[in-house]
Design a protein around this motif. Structure first.
Motif: not given
Length: 121
Positions: A54-60
């Motif tokens: 989820v964190v990597t998706g938010a950064v993306w």
């Protein structure tokens, strides 16, 4: 970041399938003597993978990615399912013989949300 997010998605999918299989084995009494502590640790690891995803998706997304509108909702479901079942089990003193089957439902919900996340891009 998009590649890492995708790789974590596949890793989560594999962990969810493993969790479903382990839940069925526990429900049928064929878990090979594994303790509940190991099963709980596995659930925490799956949750940690989902949170990192989820964190990597938010950064993306913050860097210009454009997911579908349902993506955030499905991500929320995938993050909330495991803590919800763990909290309910702790507050009720466990679910008894139904616990493995409730975990199977939980992993199924996370898996369904994951499929929705893959489909919605």
């Amino acid at each position: 970041m998009d590649v890492l997010h995708s790789v974590l998605g596949y890793l989560t999918g594999a962990a969810v399938v493993a969790g479903m299989a382990w839940s069925v084995a526990r429900g049928l009494g064929r878990a090979g003597g594994t303790s509940n502590a190991w099963f709980d640790r596995f659930a925490i690891v799956v949750l940690a993978i989902v949170v990192v995803e989820v964190v990597t998706g938010a950064v993306w997304q913050a860097s210009g990615g454009d997911p579908a509108p349902t993506h955030a909702l499905l991500a929320g479901v995938s993050v909330a399912a495991i803590p919800l079942v763990r909290t309910l089990a702790a507050s009720m003193g466990g679910f008894g013989r139904a616990e493995p089957w409730l975990w199977l439902v939980t992993y199924t919900v996370v898996g369904a949300a994951l499929i929705g996340l893959f489909v919605s891009g």
